[in-house]
Design an enzyme around this catalytic site. Structure first.
Site, PDB file in Angstrom:
ATOM      1  N   GLY A  11      26.525  38.198   0.697  1.00  0.00           N
ATOM      2  CA  GLY A  11      26.378  38.445  -0.743  1.00  0.00           C
ATOM      3  C   GLY A  11      24.944  38.182  -1.180  1.00  0.00           C
ATOM      4  N   HIS A 175      24.931  17.726  -5.488  1.00  0.00           N
ATOM      5  CA  HIS A 175      24.385  18.936  -6.111  1.00  0.00           C
ATOM      6  C   HIS A 175      25.375  19.383  -7.182  1.00  0.00           C
ATOM      7  CE1 HIS A 175      22.433  22.767  -6.571  1.00  0.00           C
ATOM      8  NE2 HIS A 175      23.509  23.423  -6.200  1.00  0.00           N
TER       9      HIS A 175
HETATM   10  P1  NAD Z   1      28.316  36.357  -3.609  1.00  0.00           P
HETATM   11  O1  NAD Z   1      29.629  36.571  -4.263  1.00  0.00           O
HETATM   12  O2  NAD Z   1      27.206  37.293  -3.891  1.00  0.00           O
HETATM   13  O3  NAD Z   1      28.505  36.320  -2.019  1.00  0.00           O
HETATM   14  C1  NAD Z   1      29.520  35.637  -1.386  1.00  0.00           C
HETATM   15  C2  NAD Z   1      29.953  36.486  -0.199  1.00  0.00           C
HETATM   16  O4  NAD Z   1      30.913  35.741   0.550  1.00  0.00           O
HETATM   17  C3  NAD Z   1      30.609  37.813  -0.604  1.00  0.00           C
HETATM   18  O5  NAD Z   1      29.907  38.888  -0.010  1.00  0.00           O
HETATM   19  C4  NAD Z   1      32.015  37.681  -0.055  1.00  0.00           C
HETATM   20  O6  NAD Z   1      32.574  38.915   0.392  1.00  0.00           O
HETATM   21  C5  NAD Z   1      31.815  36.704   1.089  1.00  0.00           C
HETATM   22  N1  NAD Z   1      33.038  36.058   1.551  1.00  0.00           N
HETATM   23  C6  NAD Z   1      34.106  35.643   0.820  1.00  0.00           C
HETATM   24  N2  NAD Z   1      35.049  35.129   1.632  1.00  0.00           N
HETATM   25  C7  NAD Z   1      34.549  35.192   2.907  1.00  0.00           C
HETATM   26  C8  NAD Z   1      35.043  34.809   4.174  1.00  0.00           C
HETATM   27  N3  NAD Z   1      36.259  34.262   4.308  1.00  0.00           N
HETATM   28  N4  NAD Z   1      34.283  35.057   5.252  1.00  0.00           N
HETATM   29  C9  NAD Z   1      33.064  35.642   5.142  1.00  0.00           C
HETATM   30  N5  NAD Z   1      32.542  36.016   3.944  1.00  0.00           N
HETATM   31  C10 NAD Z   1      33.278  35.811   2.852  1.00  0.00           C
HETATM   32  O7  NAD Z   1      27.893  34.853  -3.953  1.00  0.00           O
HETATM   33  P2  NAD Z   1      26.439  34.206  -3.778  1.00  0.00           P
HETATM   34  O8  NAD Z   1      25.712  34.322  -5.057  1.00  0.00           O
HETATM   35  O9  NAD Z   1      25.841  34.713  -2.530  1.00  0.00           O
HETATM   36  O10 NAD Z   1      26.853  32.663  -3.618  1.00  0.00           O
HETATM   37  C11 NAD Z   1      27.510  32.237  -2.447  1.00  0.00           C
HETATM   38  C12 NAD Z   1      27.953  30.784  -2.555  1.00  0.00           C
HETATM   39  O11 NAD Z   1      26.792  29.954  -2.599  1.00  0.00           O
HETATM   40  C13 NAD Z   1      28.737  30.437  -3.818  1.00  0.00           C
HETATM   41  O12 NAD Z   1      29.742  29.504  -3.525  1.00  0.00           O
HETATM   42  C14 NAD Z   1      27.694  29.822  -4.729  1.00  0.00           C
HETATM   43  O13 NAD Z   1      28.261  28.975  -5.702  1.00  0.00           O
HETATM   44  C15 NAD Z   1      26.877  29.066  -3.709  1.00  0.00           C
HETATM   45  N6  NAD Z   1      25.530  28.704  -4.120  1.00  0.00           N
HETATM   46  C16 NAD Z   1      25.117  27.451  -3.796  1.00  0.00           C
HETATM   47  C17 NAD Z   1      23.847  27.032  -4.120  1.00  0.00           C
HETATM   48  C18 NAD Z   1      23.385  25.655  -3.710  1.00  0.00           C
HETATM   49  O14 NAD Z   1      22.348  25.184  -4.209  1.00  0.00           O
HETATM   50  N7  NAD Z   1      24.072  24.969  -2.813  1.00  0.00           N
HETATM   51  C19 NAD Z   1      22.983  27.886  -4.805  1.00  0.00           C
HETATM   52  C20 NAD Z   1      23.425  29.181  -5.112  1.00  0.00           C
HETATM   53  C21 NAD Z   1      24.715  29.579  -4.743  1.00  0.00           C
END
Ligand code: NAD
Length: 307
Positions: A11, A175
């Site tokens: 994603g 976080h």
């Molecule tokens: P996004 O929705 O763009 O991407 C997530 C991807 O995960 C999607 O493409 C989805 O199809 C895929 N996915 C879902 N279930 C899956 C599985 N079982 N196996 C493989 N892939 C799977 O979201 P994003 O903006 O890329 O964010 C991803 C995650 O990172 C979220 O949980 C978000 O909250 C987190 N995040 C964390 C931080 C941090 O500082 N730790 C910062 C930004 C985002």
């Protein structure tokens, strides 16, 4: 032989991270996602940018895990992201199941890898990943502090009209909403910001840092931040692949450090090829320690469901 990084979740964060790794020519990248065609399509698109930008990193996409075997680093970004009005903890149950499966599938194919957990709520997901993979604590690390510190640094630089390169910041704890930015360890050209700004100005920046993720979620409306998160993750990937021994604020499993036994929390750690090489302990004041413990309690509460 080139290094190999698996990024699960193709994603916003995952695909942008794959792009950054390729552009820095740090490693070959395997992108994994559940959605048919998406990791393959994004992987091919990134591969085709190589001739223009001059990188030879191979980027491949898959809906399975066999291609991930033998990875040096596994980055977990799979799961749901926040929508307006949602806290990171609202993602707990759904993302817990996803991260558990991802950690099991990748862990057994790359038993010597380091796992970087990005999926939120990140500190709890790092615990889920460590438990599901059976990896040692040195090999599972969460990304949060580097991002939170970057946000704090960006706001400090804007406020004082100085280069971001002159800034340094430390944000500790989980976080989440209870993260602990530490102004007296945050500096501009080595000078603590407490010498450069009034307490009021600093607390405005601290508040904005705490709400940094939510500020972007409210603007985007359909997802959460990914440019700065992927950049922050890249810094960790680079520190480990190049064995830089860089000290960065990351979520690590504490075994007595900072007075915490058995919980993930953001603290300064030294990163190298073997993962977390050292937890760097800094002296906290009583009020800072209390805020840190409150933040650790919030992480522990989230972990209970997965004990
Ligand atoms: P996004 O929705 O763009 O991407 C997530 C991807 O995960 C999607 O493409 C989805 O199809 C895929 N996915 C879902 N279930 C899956 C599985 N079982 N196996 C493989 N892939 C799977 O979201 P994003 O903006 O890329 O964010 C991803 C995650 O990172 C979220 O949980 C978000 O909250 C987190 N995040 C964390 C931080 C941090 O500082 N730790 C910062 C930004 C985002």
């Amino acid at each position: 032989m080139r290094k190999k990084v698996t990024v699960v979740g193709a994603g916003h964060v995952g695909a942008t991270l794959a792009q950054r790794i390729a552009e820095a020519e740090l490693a070959d990248v395997v992108l994994v996602d559940v959605v048919d065609g998406v990791p393959q399509g994004k992987g091919l698109d990134l591969l085709e940018a190589g001739p223009v930008l001059g990188y030879d990193s191979r980027i491949t996409g898959s809906n399975g895990y066999d291609e991930t075997a033998g990875s040096d680093i596994i980055v977990i970004t799979a799961g749901l992201a926040r929508k307006p009005g949602m806290s990171r903890d609202d993602l707990l149950a759904a993302n817990g199941d996803i991260v558990k499966k991802v950690a099991q599938e990748t862990g057994r194919r790359s038993p010597h890898a380091i796992m970087i957990v990005v999926t939120n709520p990140m500190d709890v997901m790092a615990f889920v990943a460590m438990k599901a993979s059976g990896f040692k604590r040195e090999k599972v690390v969460g990304m949060g502090g580097v991002l939170d510190s970057a946000r704090f640094r960006a706001f400090i630089a804007l406020e004082l009209g100085v280069s971001v390169e002159n800034t340094h910041a430390f944000v500790l704890g989980g976080h989440g909403d209870s993260m602990v930015p530490l102004p007296r360890y945050s500096t501009v050209a080595g000078i603590p910001i407490t010498e450069l700004m009034s307490a009021d100005r600093i607390s405005r920046l601290v508040e904005r840092t705490r709400n940094g993720g939510a500020e972007i979620v409210a603007l985007l409306k359909t997802g959460s931040a990914y440019y700065a998160p992927s950049a922050a993750t890249l810094e960790m990937v680079e520190a480990m692949l190049l064995d830089k021994k860089k000290i960065l604020p990351c979520s690590t499993w504490l075994e007595g450090e900072y007075g915490v036994k058995g919980a993930f929390a953001g603290v300064p750690v030294k990163l190298g090829t073997a993962g977390v090489l050292q937890v760097v302990e800094i002296k906290l004041r009583a009020d800072e320690q209390a805020a840190f413990m409150k933040s650790v309690d919030a992480v522990r509460a989230g972990c209970e469901k997965f004990m």
